[in-house]
Design a protein around this motif. Sequence first.
Motif, PDB file in Angstrom:
ATOM      1  N   PHE A   1     -15.398   0.457   3.685  1.00 30.92           N
ATOM      2  CA  PHE A   1     -14.669  -0.185   4.776  1.00 30.92           C
ATOM      3  C   PHE A   1     -15.213   0.265   6.129  1.00 30.92           C
ATOM      4  O   PHE A   1     -15.678   1.385   6.269  1.00 30.92           O
ATOM      5  N   SER A   2     -15.088  -0.595   7.146  1.00 34.48           N
ATOM      6  CA  SER A   2     -15.522  -0.217   8.493  1.00 34.48           C
ATOM      7  C   SER A   2     -14.392   0.443   9.275  1.00 34.48           C
ATOM      8  O   SER A   2     -14.612   1.000  10.340  1.00 34.48           O
ATOM      9  N   ARG A   3     -13.190   0.374   8.756  1.00 36.19           N
ATOM     10  CA  ARG A   3     -12.048   1.063   9.357  1.00 36.19           C
ATOM     11  C   ARG A   3     -11.125   1.484   8.216  1.00 36.19           C
ATOM     12  O   ARG A   3     -11.141   0.885   7.141  1.00 36.19           O
ATOM     13  N   VAL A   4     -10.343   2.494   8.448  1.00 32.91           N
ATOM     14  CA  VAL A   4      -9.450   2.997   7.418  1.00 32.91           C
ATOM     15  C   VAL A   4      -8.023   2.787   7.894  1.00 32.91           C
ATOM     16  O   VAL A   4      -7.655   3.207   8.988  1.00 32.91           O
ATOM     17  N   SER A   5      -7.260   2.105   7.074  1.00 35.49           N
ATOM     18  CA  SER A   5      -5.856   1.849   7.384  1.00 35.49           C
ATOM     19  C   SER A   5      -5.075   1.934   6.077  1.00 35.49           C
ATOM     20  O   SER A   5      -5.625   2.320   5.055  1.00 35.49           O
ATOM     21  N   CYS A   6      -3.832   1.580   6.104  1.00 31.43           N
ATOM     22  CA  CYS A   6      -3.049   1.552   4.871  1.00 31.43           C
ATOM     23  C   CYS A   6      -3.716   0.593   3.887  1.00 31.43           C
ATOM     24  O   CYS A   6      -4.125  -0.509   4.269  1.00 31.43           O
ATOM     25  N   TRP A   7      -3.807   0.983   2.649  1.00 31.21           N
ATOM     26  CA  TRP A   7      -4.543   0.194   1.658  1.00 31.21           C
ATOM     27  C   TRP A   7      -3.908  -1.177   1.431  1.00 31.21           C
ATOM     28  O   TRP A   7      -4.594  -2.114   1.050  1.00 31.21           O
ATOM     29  N   CYS A   8      -2.625  -1.319   1.705  1.00 29.71           N
ATOM     30  CA  CYS A   8      -1.948  -2.598   1.442  1.00 29.71           C
ATOM     31  C   CYS A   8      -1.485  -3.279   2.730  1.00 29.71           C
ATOM     32  O   CYS A   8      -0.579  -4.099   2.712  1.00 29.71           O
ATOM     33  N   CYS A   9      -2.131  -2.981   3.838  1.00 39.32           N
ATOM     34  CA  CYS A   9      -1.737  -3.540   5.129  1.00 39.32           C
ATOM     35  C   CYS A   9      -1.911  -5.064   5.143  1.00 39.32           C
ATOM     36  O   CYS A   9      -2.980  -5.576   4.805  1.00 39.32           O
ATOM     37  N   PRO A  10      -0.885  -5.803   5.547  1.00 44.57           N
ATOM     38  CA  PRO A  10      -1.010  -7.258   5.608  1.00 44.57           C
ATOM     39  C   PRO A  10      -1.996  -7.730   6.680  1.00 44.57           C
ATOM     40  O   PRO A  10      -2.407  -8.881   6.677  1.00 44.57           O
ATOM     41  N   ASN A  11      -2.402  -6.836   7.574  1.00 48.75           N
ATOM     42  CA  ASN A  11      -3.370  -7.196   8.614  1.00 48.75           C
ATOM     43  C   ASN A  11      -4.816  -7.115   8.154  1.00 48.75           C
ATOM     44  O   ASN A  11      -5.725  -7.390   8.931  1.00 48.75           O
ATOM     45  N   LYS A  12      -5.031  -6.734   6.901  1.00 50.25           N
ATOM     46  CA  LYS A  12      -6.405  -6.678   6.400  1.00 50.25           C
ATOM     47  C   LYS A  12      -7.059  -8.044   6.513  1.00 50.25           C
ATOM     48  O   LYS A  12      -6.443  -9.067   6.278  1.00 50.25           O
ATOM     49  N   LYS A  13      -8.333  -8.034   6.851  1.00 54.74           N
ATOM     50  CA  LYS A  13      -9.110  -9.270   6.890  1.00 54.74           C
ATOM     51  C   LYS A  13      -9.540  -9.620   5.462  1.00 54.74           C
ATOM     52  O   LYS A  13      -9.490  -8.784   4.566  1.00 54.74           O
ATOM     53  N   LYS A  14      -9.963 -10.851   5.287  1.00 53.79           N
ATOM     54  CA  LYS A  14     -10.322 -11.345   3.962  1.00 53.79           C
ATOM     55  C   LYS A  14     -11.357 -10.455   3.282  1.00 53.79           C
ATOM     56  O   LYS A  14     -11.216 -10.094   2.113  1.00 53.79           O
ATOM     57  N   TRP A  15     -12.396 -10.087   4.015  1.00 48.24           N
ATOM     58  CA  TRP A  15     -13.433  -9.258   3.408  1.00 48.24           C
ATOM     59  C   TRP A  15     -12.915  -7.872   3.057  1.00 48.24           C
ATOM     60  O   TRP A  15     -13.391  -7.225   2.121  1.00 48.24           O
ATOM     61  N   GLU A  16     -11.898  -7.361   3.778  1.00 50.22           N
ATOM     62  CA  GLU A  16     -11.319  -6.055   3.448  1.00 50.22           C
ATOM     63  C   GLU A  16     -10.531  -6.120   2.139  1.00 50.22           C
ATOM     64  O   GLU A  16     -10.575  -5.199   1.326  1.00 50.22           O
ATOM     65  N   TRP A  17      -9.823  -7.247   1.943  1.00 52.50           N
ATOM     66  CA  TRP A  17      -9.122  -7.435   0.663  1.00 52.50           C
ATOM     67  C   TRP A  17     -10.139  -7.540  -0.477  1.00 52.50           C
ATOM     68  O   TRP A  17      -9.930  -7.007  -1.561  1.00 52.50           O
ATOM     69  N   TYR A  18     -11.243  -8.206  -0.205  1.00 52.06           N
ATOM     70  CA  TYR A  18     -12.289  -8.326  -1.215  1.00 52.06           C
ATOM     71  C   TYR A  18     -12.860  -6.947  -1.555  1.00 52.06           C
ATOM     72  O   TYR A  18     -13.073  -6.625  -2.726  1.00 52.06           O
ATOM     73  N   GLN A  19     -13.095  -6.127  -0.542  1.00 58.64           N
ATOM     74  CA  GLN A  19     -13.594  -4.765  -0.777  1.00 58.64           C
ATOM     75  C   GLN A  19     -12.588  -3.953  -1.594  1.00 58.64           C
ATOM     76  O   GLN A  19     -12.968  -3.193  -2.481  1.00 58.64           O
ATOM     77  N   LEU A  20     -11.303  -4.116  -1.295  1.00 58.69           N
ATOM     78  CA  LEU A  20     -10.272  -3.425  -2.070  1.00 58.69           C
ATOM     79  C   LEU A  20     -10.339  -3.874  -3.531  1.00 58.69           C
ATOM     80  O   LEU A  20     -10.290  -3.050  -4.442  1.00 58.69           O
ATOM     81  N   LYS A  21     -10.476  -5.178  -3.741  1.00 58.60           N
ATOM     82  CA  LYS A  21     -10.546  -5.720  -5.109  1.00 58.60           C
ATOM     83  C   LYS A  21     -11.746  -5.152  -5.867  1.00 58.60           C
ATOM     84  O   LYS A  21     -11.631  -4.806  -7.044  1.00 58.60           O
ATOM     85  N   ILE A  22     -12.884  -5.039  -5.203  1.00 55.54           N
ATOM     86  CA  ILE A  22     -14.111  -4.553  -5.847  1.00 55.54           C
ATOM     87  C   ILE A  22     -14.057  -3.046  -6.098  1.00 55.54           C
ATOM     88  O   ILE A  22     -14.366  -2.575  -7.195  1.00 55.54           O
ATOM     89  N   HIS A  23     -13.677  -2.279  -5.088  1.00 57.14           N
ATOM     90  CA  HIS A  23     -13.765  -0.814  -5.173  1.00 57.14           C
ATOM     91  C   HIS A  23     -12.506  -0.131  -5.694  1.00 57.14           C
ATOM     92  O   HIS A  23     -12.578   0.986  -6.216  1.00 57.14           O
ATOM     93  N   PHE A  24     -11.359  -0.786  -5.531  1.00 57.26           N
ATOM     94  CA  PHE A  24     -10.087  -0.207  -5.983  1.00 57.26           C
ATOM     95  C   PHE A  24      -9.259  -1.284  -6.691  1.00 57.26           C
ATOM     96  O   PHE A  24      -8.189  -1.673  -6.215  1.00 57.26           O
ATOM     97  N   PRO A  25      -9.765  -1.788  -7.816  1.00 56.88           N
ATOM     98  CA  PRO A  25      -9.103  -2.912  -8.483  1.00 56.88           C
ATOM     99  C   PRO A  25      -7.660  -2.634  -8.884  1.00 56.88           C
ATOM    100  O   PRO A  25      -6.828  -3.550  -8.868  1.00 56.88           O
ATOM    101  N   GLU A  26      -7.340  -1.383  -9.205  1.00 56.82           N
ATOM    102  CA  GLU A  26      -5.965  -1.068  -9.603  1.00 56.82           C
ATOM    103  C   GLU A  26      -5.001  -1.257  -8.431  1.00 56.82           C
ATOM    104  O   GLU A  26      -3.862  -1.701  -8.619  1.00 56.82           O
ATOM    105  N   LEU A  27      -5.436  -0.956  -7.211  1.00 58.30           N
ATOM    106  CA  LEU A  27      -4.581  -1.166  -6.040  1.00 58.30           C
ATOM    107  C   LEU A  27      -4.451  -2.656  -5.722  1.00 58.30           C
ATOM    108  O   LEU A  27      -3.379  -3.137  -5.370  1.00 58.30           O
ATOM    109  N   PHE A  28      -5.565  -3.379  -5.841  1.00 54.05           N
ATOM    110  CA  PHE A  28      -5.523  -4.823  -5.621  1.00 54.05           C
ATOM    111  C   PHE A  28      -4.549  -5.469  -6.611  1.00 54.05           C
ATOM    112  O   PHE A  28      -3.717  -6.297  -6.223  1.00 54.05           O
ATOM    113  N   LYS A  29      -4.637  -5.081  -7.871  1.00 56.86           N
ATOM    114  CA  LYS A  29      -3.737  -5.640  -8.898  1.00 56.86           C
ATOM    115  C   LYS A  29      -2.279  -5.313  -8.592  1.00 56.86           C
ATOM    116  O   LYS A  29      -1.385  -6.118  -8.864  1.00 56.86           O
TER     117      LYS A  29
END
Length: 160
Positions: free
Chosen positions: A105-133
């Motif tokens: 990530f280029s910035r660190v915030s709460c992992w489930c922040c609704p302000n995440k941009k689309k690519w940040e959600w994608y990064q969460l899905k790729i690198h932390f799939p359990e949190l995305f799920k």
Amino acid sequence: MGVRSYEEYLFKRGKFPLNQRPCCRSYLKTDPINKWLNRYADKDKDIIVTGERREESPFRLLYTEEYQHSSGLLGIRPVLNWTTFQVIDRIIRAGLNMNPLYNCFSRVSCWCCPNKKKWEWYQLKIHFPELFKKVCQWEEELGHTIKYGHTLTDWLKDIA
């Protein structure tokens, strides 16, 4: 509201916070910090130093480097005008260990922040799939989506 976690907050509220101004910030971050500061901080000696940067958000374009914190303390934002590259460069030059989240990530915030941009959600899905799920599960259980009426899975289909 008296909650101890984002999940507890979410289910008490019954829906995700609004993207424009998530109220979870006050319940889970600023209120506890201010409570601690009001109890322990010395207003004559202590200051608040934060790492907000203008490039992280359009709202931060209006921030100043010095400000009066809501606790009454002087607040300073020393990296307000820095880029992500400048922050990482300074960390490396100082010989410090970088937060490993900056590998994804280029910035660190709460992992489930609704302000995440689309690519940040994608990064969460790729690198932390359990949190995305987990967020996808919350969407199902609440019957409410985190992003404008689209489930995260549907929202990311065009880049996944």
